[in-house]
Design an enzyme around this catalytic site. Structure first.
Site, PDB file in Angstrom:
ATOM      1  N   GLN A  72     -24.562   0.208  -9.129  1.00 31.11           N
ATOM      2  CA  GLN A  72     -25.721  -0.079  -8.286  1.00 31.11           C
ATOM      3  C   GLN A  72     -26.203   1.219  -7.620  1.00 31.11           C
ATOM      4  O   GLN A  72     -25.927   2.281  -8.149  1.00 31.11           O
ATOM      5  CB  GLN A  72     -25.422  -1.165  -7.238  1.00 31.11           C
ATOM      6  CG  GLN A  72     -25.189  -2.553  -7.824  1.00 31.11           C
ATOM      7  CD  GLN A  72     -23.805  -2.772  -8.411  1.00 31.11           C
ATOM      8  OE1 GLN A  72     -22.815  -2.491  -7.756  1.00 31.11           O
ATOM      9  NE2 GLN A  72     -23.726  -3.242  -9.620  1.00 31.11           N
ATOM     10  N   LYS A 120     -26.687   6.573 -14.098  1.00 28.56           N
ATOM     11  CA  LYS A 120     -25.309   6.961 -13.734  1.00 28.56           C
ATOM     12  C   LYS A 120     -24.399   6.992 -14.960  1.00 28.56           C
ATOM     13  O   LYS A 120     -23.577   7.886 -15.115  1.00 28.56           O
ATOM     14  CB  LYS A 120     -24.718   5.962 -12.705  1.00 28.56           C
ATOM     15  CG  LYS A 120     -25.497   5.891 -11.406  1.00 28.56           C
ATOM     16  CD  LYS A 120     -24.975   4.790 -10.509  1.00 28.56           C
ATOM     17  CE  LYS A 120     -25.201   3.394 -11.023  1.00 28.56           C
ATOM     18  NZ  LYS A 120     -26.607   2.968 -11.084  1.00 28.56           N
ATOM     19  N   GLY A 122     -25.016  -2.433 -15.359  1.00 28.35           N
ATOM     20  CA  GLY A 122     -25.281  -2.218 -16.784  1.00 28.35           C
ATOM     21  C   GLY A 122     -25.557  -0.743 -16.960  1.00 28.35           C
ATOM     22  O   GLY A 122     -26.574  -0.244 -16.494  1.00 28.35           O
ATOM     23  N   HIS A 123     -24.618  -0.042 -17.563  1.00 28.23           N
ATOM     24  CA  HIS A 123     -24.730   1.409 -17.705  1.00 28.23           C
ATOM     25  C   HIS A 123     -24.914   1.770 -19.170  1.00 28.23           C
ATOM     26  O   HIS A 123     -24.046   1.499 -20.000  1.00 28.23           O
ATOM     27  CB  HIS A 123     -23.472   2.095 -17.143  1.00 28.23           C
ATOM     28  CG  HIS A 123     -23.281   1.853 -15.673  1.00 28.23           C
ATOM     29  ND1 HIS A 123     -22.188   2.280 -14.971  1.00 28.23           N
ATOM     30  CD2 HIS A 123     -24.068   1.218 -14.768  1.00 28.23           C
ATOM     31  CE1 HIS A 123     -22.310   1.919 -13.704  1.00 28.23           C
ATOM     32  NE2 HIS A 123     -23.441   1.268 -13.554  1.00 28.23           N
ATOM     33  N   ASP A 131     -29.647   1.777 -11.636  1.00 26.58           N
ATOM     34  CA  ASP A 131     -30.254   2.153 -12.922  1.00 26.58           C
ATOM     35  C   ASP A 131     -30.830   3.562 -12.926  1.00 26.58           C
ATOM     36  O   ASP A 131     -31.800   3.846 -13.626  1.00 26.58           O
ATOM     37  CB  ASP A 131     -31.359   1.145 -13.321  1.00 26.58           C
ATOM     38  CG  ASP A 131     -30.813  -0.275 -13.398  1.00 26.58           C
ATOM     39  OD1 ASP A 131     -29.633  -0.435 -13.737  1.00 26.58           O
ATOM     40  OD2 ASP A 131     -31.578  -1.213 -13.114  1.00 26.58           O
TER      41      ASP A 131
HETATM   42  P1  GDP Z   1     -27.280   3.143 -14.728  1.00 26.10           P
HETATM   43  O1  GDP Z   1     -27.124   1.709 -14.410  1.00 26.10           O
HETATM   44  O2  GDP Z   1     -27.488   3.995 -13.526  1.00 26.10           O
HETATM   45  O3  GDP Z   1     -26.196   3.676 -15.611  1.00 26.10           O
HETATM   46  O4  GDP Z   1     -28.633   3.258 -15.575  1.00 26.10           O
HETATM   47  P2  GDP Z   1     -29.134   2.292 -16.764  1.00 26.10           P
HETATM   48  O5  GDP Z   1     -28.388   2.627 -17.988  1.00 26.10           O
HETATM   49  O6  GDP Z   1     -29.144   0.888 -16.332  1.00 26.10           O
HETATM   50  O7  GDP Z   1     -30.653   2.708 -16.852  1.00 26.10           O
HETATM   51  C1  GDP Z   1     -31.025   4.018 -17.094  1.00 26.10           C
HETATM   52  C2  GDP Z   1     -31.908   4.034 -18.359  1.00 26.10           C
HETATM   53  O8  GDP Z   1     -32.461   5.321 -18.502  1.00 26.10           O
HETATM   54  C3  GDP Z   1     -31.097   3.804 -19.626  1.00 26.10           C
HETATM   55  O9  GDP Z   1     -31.921   3.176 -20.555  1.00 26.10           O
HETATM   56  C4  GDP Z   1     -30.742   5.207 -20.079  1.00 26.10           C
HETATM   57  O10 GDP Z   1     -30.519   5.285 -21.473  1.00 26.10           O
HETATM   58  C5  GDP Z   1     -31.988   5.923 -19.698  1.00 26.10           C
HETATM   59  N1  GDP Z   1     -31.848   7.332 -19.350  1.00 26.10           N
HETATM   60  C6  GDP Z   1     -30.917   7.955 -18.605  1.00 26.10           C
HETATM   61  N2  GDP Z   1     -31.245   9.237 -18.389  1.00 26.10           N
HETATM   62  C7  GDP Z   1     -32.418   9.439 -19.052  1.00 26.10           C
HETATM   63  C8  GDP Z   1     -33.309  10.546 -19.170  1.00 26.10           C
HETATM   64  O11 GDP Z   1     -33.080  11.624 -18.649  1.00 26.10           O
HETATM   65  N3  GDP Z   1     -34.446  10.331 -19.903  1.00 26.10           N
HETATM   66  C9  GDP Z   1     -34.712   9.140 -20.520  1.00 26.10           C
HETATM   67  N4  GDP Z   1     -35.842   9.036 -21.234  1.00 26.10           N
HETATM   68  N5  GDP Z   1     -33.921   8.085 -20.389  1.00 26.10           N
HETATM   69  C10 GDP Z   1     -32.797   8.230 -19.656  1.00 26.10           C
HETATM   70  P1  IMO Z   2     -26.330  -0.614 -12.092  1.00 22.10           P
HETATM   71  O1  IMO Z   2     -24.881  -0.253 -11.865  1.00 22.10           O
HETATM   72  C1  IMO Z   2     -29.989  -2.446 -10.624  1.00 22.10           C
HETATM   73  C2  IMO Z   2     -29.555  -5.899  -7.993  1.00 22.10           C
HETATM   74  C3  IMO Z   2     -30.033  -7.257  -8.485  1.00 22.10           C
HETATM   75  C4  IMO Z   2     -30.464  -7.868  -7.169  1.00 22.10           C
HETATM   76  C5  IMO Z   2     -29.425  -7.362  -6.195  1.00 22.10           C
HETATM   77  C6  IMO Z   2     -28.276  -8.319  -5.934  1.00 22.10           C
HETATM   78  O2  IMO Z   2     -26.679  -0.883 -13.514  1.00 22.10           O
HETATM   79  O3  IMO Z   2     -27.214   0.393 -11.434  1.00 22.10           O
HETATM   80  P2  IMO Z   2     -26.169  -9.075  -7.375  1.00 22.10           P
HETATM   81  O4  IMO Z   2     -26.086  -9.715  -8.721  1.00 22.10           O
HETATM   82  O5  IMO Z   2     -25.464  -7.767  -7.281  1.00 22.10           O
HETATM   83  O6  IMO Z   2     -25.782  -9.999  -6.267  1.00 22.10           O
HETATM   84  O7  IMO Z   2     -27.749  -8.795  -7.176  1.00 22.10           O
HETATM   85  O8  IMO Z   2     -28.894  -6.170  -6.769  1.00 22.10           O
HETATM   86  N1  IMO Z   2     -28.573  -5.225  -8.866  1.00 22.10           N
HETATM   87  C7  IMO Z   2     -28.862  -4.147  -9.606  1.00 22.10           C
HETATM   88  N2  IMO Z   2     -30.031  -3.517  -9.819  1.00 22.10           N
HETATM   89  N3  IMO Z   2     -28.852  -1.961 -11.170  1.00 22.10           N
HETATM   90  C8  IMO Z   2     -27.657  -2.549 -10.944  1.00 22.10           C
HETATM   91  O9  IMO Z   2     -26.502  -2.033 -11.359  1.00 22.10           O
HETATM   92  C9  IMO Z   2     -27.633  -3.738 -10.173  1.00 22.10           C
HETATM   93  N4  IMO Z   2     -26.655  -4.578  -9.779  1.00 22.10           N
HETATM   94  C10 IMO Z   2     -27.242  -5.465  -8.971  1.00 22.10           C
HETATM   95  O10 IMO Z   2     -31.094  -7.120  -9.388  1.00 22.10           O
HETATM   96  O11 IMO Z   2     -31.699  -7.323  -6.772  1.00 22.10           O
HETATM   97 MG    MG Z   3     -28.003  -0.123 -14.876  1.00 18.80          MG
END
Ligand code: GDP
Ligand code: IMO
Ligand code: MG
Length: 424
Positions: free
Chosen positions: A225, A16, A40-41, A13
């Protein structure tokens, strides 16, 4: 032409999806090589929010080829749901735009059930998985008892026979815990129906990526991840079941290492973690603050992410094991209000100074973060569009990341929108 891997440097999270979306403009092919719909991106493009789980974020750009590589574990029903969800938002996922490896392993209904069952059996030692069947599917892959996509779209009779056997074996285990048995016939039928819809997307993606490279096209690998969820390098056993580090992009796609030109490490300007496991710089006050602002809720499960200070122990090792060429530091705007910002320079474990993450989970749990306070900038950065626009103290904070990790900061995120990314 260049081939770039984007990885998460913390516990996932990091942002990416947003960085991949931003880099896709100058790429031709976007590849997912590991993980599954545990990911979840979030991408916000032209005011619309998209959350991608299995489909590469590049799908939001017309004319780009997206690939789900052999290293991904793919839930066929969930993938179709994602395709349908994107269609509702105006994105038509055609079989010209998306190719799925015939070698990708399949997440089956019993894997999801088994994920929940094993978590329940772990009791207080539970990992806090996303319950998307990821561990059991990779387990079967390594145990050589998995189904690959070619099995599903190949001979339906052979598939149904093997599937029924496998369901029966799992149901025997579920029966010991009073878990409802899985209906092999109904679920097998649903999977075969899914296979019909998915058949046009199935391809030998190794051949495709090599043909693209021969034509001089640029590949962008979208990591899922983060480094500390890597099954080898992470906080084992509180990890996911794939190699989330940069090397996973090669094994999961069939692209050899010498074809990779650049590794971009994505890190938040602070740290978050969802699920169980050690988190030395975790801080309840910071978590409450972000949750109060409506930030830092999981994109897949909606769970609250635990939040904490930036941890140089983590980033140092991430730079090493991923070969980070440059950093994309996201969410710097999350720190805008703070007068002072603690950062973790090293840990103390049993009275000893430790600069790199320990192997044993008990040491990780015992690690005391040694914090140093940096001055905040107390300025709204969300409107900054050039590096020079950032307040001096924010730039000093980024300089410190470079100094601690030996890798330069190449991009900075100041908000969730595509436009809120600063190229240095
Ligand atoms: P990922 O799994 O690495 O793609 O990241 P996620 O989407 O799960 O979580 C990142 C969160 O931060 C999301 O809600 C994005 O919309 C948000 N985000 C990403 N970059 C920025 C940033 O520079 N500033 C803010 N405020 N939010 C960001
Ligand atoms: P993105 O791509 C954050 C965490 C779960 C748990 C551990 C194992 O959005 O960054 P799993 O279901 O993979 O066996 O769970 O990994 N986890 C993540 N945490 N971002 C993710 O993906 C994750 N995918 C798995 O919360 O701790
Ligand atoms: Mg994510």
């Amino acid at each position: 032409m260049s081939n770039t891997i984007v990885i998460g440097a913390q516990w996932g999270d990091e942002g990416k999806g947003k960085i991949v979306d931003w880099l896709t403009e100058s790429a031709d092919v976007v590849v997912r090589a590991q993980g599954g719909n545990n990911a979840g991106h979030t991408v916000i493009s032209e005011g619309k929010e998209y959350i991608l789980h299995l489909i590469p974020s590049g799908i939001l750009w017309p004319g780009k080829l997206c690939i789900i590589g052999n290293g991904v574990v793919m839930d066929p029903i969930a993938l179709l749901g994602e395709i349908d969800g994107l269609k509702e938002k105006g994105i038509d996922v055609t079989s010209d735009a998306l190719k799925i490896s015939n070698r990708a392993h399949l997440v089956m209904p019993y894997h999801c059930e088994m994920d929940g069952y094993r978590e329940a059996m772990r009791g207080s030692g539970k990992i806090g998985t996303t319950k998307r069947g990821i561990g059991p599917t990779y387990g079967d892959k390594i145990d050589r008892t998995g189904f690959r996509l070619h099995d599903l779209v190949g001979d339906p009779t052979v598939f149904a026979e093997r599937y029924t056997e496998k369901v029966k074996a799992c149901n025997d285990i579920f029966a010991t815990a009073d878990i409802e048995p899985i209906d092999a016939e109904a679920t097998g039928k649903a999977l075969l129906e899914a296979a019909e819809r998915l058949a046009p997307f199935v391809a030998d993606t190794v051949e495709i990526v090599h043909a693209e490279m021969k034509q001089g096209k640029s590949l962008l690998f979208e990591g899922a991840q983060g480094t500390y969820l890597d099954v080898d390098q992470g906080t084992y056993p509180f990890v996911t079941s794939s190699n989330t580090i940069s090397a996973g992009a090669c094994t999961g796609s069939g692209v050899p290492p010498q074809k990779i030109d650049k590794v971009v490490g994505v890190a938040k300007a602070y740290t978050t973690r969802v699920g169980a496991g050690p988190f030395p710089t975790g801080n309840q006050e910071l978590s409450d603050r972000f949750h109060g602002m409506g930030r830092e809720f999981g994109a897949t499960t909606g769970r609250k992410r635990r939040c904490g200070w930036l941890d140089f122990v983590l980033l140092r090792y991430s730079a090493m094991v991923n070969g980070v060429d440059s950093w994309a530091i996201t969410n710097i705007d999350g720190l805008d209000d703070l007068a002072e910002i603690p950062v973790c320079t090293h840990y103390e474990i049993n009275g000893e100074k430790v600069n790199l993450p320990p192997a044993a989970i008990s040491d990780f749990e015992d690690a005391k973060p040694v914090l140093e306070t940096m001055p905040g900038w107390q300025t709204d950065t969300t409107g900054c569009r050039k590096y020079e626009d950032l307040p001096a103290n924010a730039r000093a904070y980024l300089d410190r990341i470079e100094k601690e990790t030996g890798a330069p900061v190449g991009a900075v995120g100041v908000g969730p929108d595509r436009s809120q990314t600063i190229l240095r």
